[in-house]
Write an enzyme that holds these catalytic residues in place. Structure first.
Site, mmCIF file in Angstrom:
data_model
loop_
_atom_site.group_PDB
_atom_site.id
_atom_site.type_symbol
_atom_site.label_atom_id
_atom_site.label_comp_id
_atom_site.label_asym_id
_atom_site.label_seq_id
_atom_site.Cartn_x
_atom_site.Cartn_y
_atom_site.Cartn_z
ATOM 1 N N HIS B 135 1.008 -1.101 0.009
ATOM 2 C CA HIS B 135 0.076 0.056 -0.021
ATOM 3 C C HIS B 135 0.746 1.206 0.025
ATOM 4 C CE1 HIS B 135 -2.695 2.896 1.858
ATOM 5 N NE2 HIS B 135 -3.587 2.493 1.499
ATOM 6 N N ASP B 212 3.126 -3.966 8.027
ATOM 7 C CA ASP B 212 1.939 -3.048 7.830
ATOM 8 C C ASP B 212 0.857 -4.354 7.934
ATOM 9 O OD1 ASP B 212 -0.450 -2.227 7.121
ATOM 10 O OD2 ASP B 212 0.193 -1.627 4.910
ATOM 11 N N GLN B 215 -4.496 -5.183 6.891
ATOM 12 C CA GLN B 215 -5.224 -6.134 6.305
ATOM 13 C C GLN B 215 -5.250 -7.441 7.124
ATOM 14 O OE1 GLN B 215 -7.451 -4.918 4.306
ATOM 15 N NE2 GLN B 215 -6.776 -3.142 3.791
ATOM 16 N N LYS B 238 -10.043 -0.890 10.776
ATOM 17 C CA LYS B 238 -10.283 -2.074 9.906
ATOM 18 C C LYS B 238 -10.377 -3.312 10.824
ATOM 19 C CE LYS B 238 -7.089 -0.510 6.216
ATOM 20 N NZ LYS B 238 -8.078 0.234 5.399
ATOM 21 N N CYS B 376 -5.086 2.573 -3.573
ATOM 22 C CA CYS B 376 -3.714 3.144 -2.911
ATOM 23 C C CYS B 376 -2.544 2.161 -3.076
ATOM 24 C CB CYS B 376 -3.828 3.381 -1.360
ATOM 25 S SG CYS B 376 -4.979 4.691 -1.112
#
Lengths: 147, 418
Positions: B135, B212, B215, B238, B376
């Site tokens: 991302h 990261d 997700q 999220k 993104c």
């Protein structure tokens, strides 16, 4: 689904599938690139201005049905016009998309975009070609963005 | 809703999606007069009543600043934040709450690592390795850092299925690699990276690993100690929590040695005009009044997810994804981007001759929310030579019936543009 047919009027679907003036010009005098960062659409516009009028115009690029049809109908609309007249059409087209008013009577075929007003996220799709035209007329060589 | 077609997938024992849906008031909303089919969970997730109640409860009964006053409300707010930090620690399996920094979201967490750890430890000629499926939030902070330091941003590209070839990854690591920045799960494609193995390889050359996890945390149990990563960031929104709050995990020894990220209140022990002594962890990295309601809401979201169980969530979503992939693949002219064997609940696809934006507008009119665009992750789009995709991303409250609604909607779009 009636609202969707308001957005995707027959003329828009037709021009999105069979865009007019798509290609490149051998003797372009003005050109610009447009970019819609929201969806990644890119558009290259070339103009041949002769005797103070748009003698020829062509575009290239990939976009959604609204942006492709808008580029196609824009190129048809500005052919033979002076840069000032083209800018005036852009101004009227812009108010058609953003203001709750009846379309200016002389917008002709461009009035089919009146449904876009109900879809604020799609206004940029319909104006990308026009912003690019504006940049080309200014002969701005840096790419324009709808943002 | 799910009962109609529930038989086509095997839900894990004790997992009742209809019952779960009742916890999310927004799922009863109508959109353009149609029941909401929310398939944009990779962008943000919906909030269960328990999270909404926690926010209302704080603002109604004990709104006060934290770590400041001796009065009762401040004590209650401070204790609630401390409890939420402990929940986050346990959720990540971190050793200590000193390793749990509250940030605005994954983006700020990654920027914190780049600006604090990166600026203190990188020099000209060093390398930062990122993957081709990141991302923008795990690319741009490193680009900025490399520009400032004269370091190199190296990329390990993905293959046609959306997977990082591990041999390429290993070959890209050198003794100059100082930081490896990786998504645990790709937001654009759903690819799950084998973080534990990649971390082991990165550590062999002495690089630090920054993950990261935005997700990943909503879809699978995450154990930062088992992964042995150095930093791990995620966003509360999220994970069915509020926007504006997230967590950065960092190994304590690294965080201790790092300079503060921002200056202000809360991050100091004592201030004179001559010298400031910084506070201990985790407060050293939390300048200013934090998002107190957000922290409390995130704690409630973690409780909610734990109560369902991430193992059961993962099992249900795997079944739903398998079903959705199967039915989407049947559509004429469809191409699914990202076919990694290890995948979380995302289907990113393009249709021949129909632009994602037109698909998105059509589906919206049917009450179906999907994301269209570059997500993104423009380098991922470039890799597959598309400008944009349509992305349906699932959460545990999505159903087989909703997948069917999506597919029926896409067929209508195809009929219209045929």
């Amino acid at each position: 689904m009636s609202t969707l047919s308001d957005l995707y009027q027959e003329t828009i679907v037709d021009h999105s599938k069979r865009p007019r003036n798509r290609g490149t010009l051998a003797h372009a005098t003005h050109s610009a690139e447009g970019h819609n960062p929201l969806c990644g659409d890119r558009l290259t516009l070339q103009l041949e201005i002769d005797n103070g009028r748009v003698a020829n115009v062509a575009f290239q690029g990939q976009g959604c049905a609204i942006s492709t049809a808008s580029a196609s109908l824009m190129t048809d609309a500005v052919k033979g016009k002076t840069p000032e007249e083209a800018e005036q059409i852009f101004a009227k087209f812009h108010s058609l998309l953003t203001e709750d008013k009846l379309p200016a009577p002389d917008l002709g075929k461009l009035a089919v975009f009146s449904g876009v007003r109900e879809y604020p996220m799609r206004v940029k799709c319909a104006t990308l070609a026009w912003h690019t035209l504006h940049a080309a007329l200014q002969n701005e060589h840096k790419p324009v963005s709808t943002e | 809703m799910s009962s109609v077609r529930a038989e086509v997938i095997e839900a894990p024992a004790g997992f009742d999606v209809d019952r779960i849906r009742e916890d999310f008031p927004i799922l009863r909303e109508l959109v353009h007069g149609k029941p909401l089919v929310y398939l944009d969970n990779a962008a943000t997730t919906q909030k269960p009543q328990a999270v909404i109640d926690a926010l209302v409860d704080y603002y109604t009964h004990y709104n006060a600043n934290v770590h400041r006053a001796v009065h009762l409300l401040s004590t209650r707010a401070t204790e609630a934040c401390d409890r939420a930090r402990e929940k986050a620690r346990k959720f990540m399996h971190a050793r200590s709450t000193n390793e749990i920094i509250f940030v605005r979201g994954a983006t700020q967490g990654l920027n914190l690592v780049a600006q604090s750890f990166g600026r203190a430890n990188l020099k000209a000629g060093d390398e930062v390795l990122v993957s081709g499926l990141e991302h923008h939030s795990n690319i741009v902070p490193w680009q900025m850092l490399c520009l400032e330091k004269g370091a190199h941003l190296k990329v390990v590209h993905i293959d046609d299925s959306g997977v990082i070839p591990l041999a390429d990854f290993e070959a890209a690591l050198t003794e100059r690699t100082k930081v490896v920045a990786l998504a645990h799960v790709s937001n654009a494609l759903g690819t799950v990276n084998p973080i534990a193995y990649m971390t082991e390889l990165a550590h062999r050359v002495g690089a630090k690993v920054v993950v990261d996890g935005a997700q990943a945390v909503p879809h699978m149990p995450v154990d930062v100690r088992a992964l042995d990563v150095d930093f791990y960031a995620f966003s509360g929104h999220k994970l069915f929590g509020p926007t504006g709050i997230g967590v950065l995990y960092g190994k304590q020894a690294l965080l201790d040695a790092m300079p503060p990220f921002e200056g202000g209140g809360d991050m100091i022990r004592s201030v004179t005009f001559e010298k400031t002594e910084y506070n201990t962890l985790p407060y050293k990295f939390e300048a200013g009044t934090p998002d107190i309601a957000g922290i409390i809401g995130l704690g409630a979201a973690i409780d909610y997810v734990n109560q369902i169980g991430l193992d059961r969530i993962a099992a249900y979503e795997a079944e739903l994804l398998k079903y959705a992939t199967h039915v989407v693949q049947q559509l004429p002219g469809v191409r699914i981007l990202g076919q990694a064997p290890e995948k979380a609940s995302v289907i990113s696809f393009v249709l021949e001759d129909i632009h994602p934006h037109d698909i998105g507008t059509f589906l919206d009119q049917l009450g179906i929310a999907v994301r269209t665009g570059h997500h993104c992750a423009q380098p991922v789009m470039d890799r597959f030579q598309v400008a944009a995709t349509t992305r349906a991303s699932f959460a545990f409250y999505n159903t087989v019936a909703e997948v069917d609604a999506l597919v029926a909607g896409i067929r209508k779009v195809q009929e219209f543009f045929a």
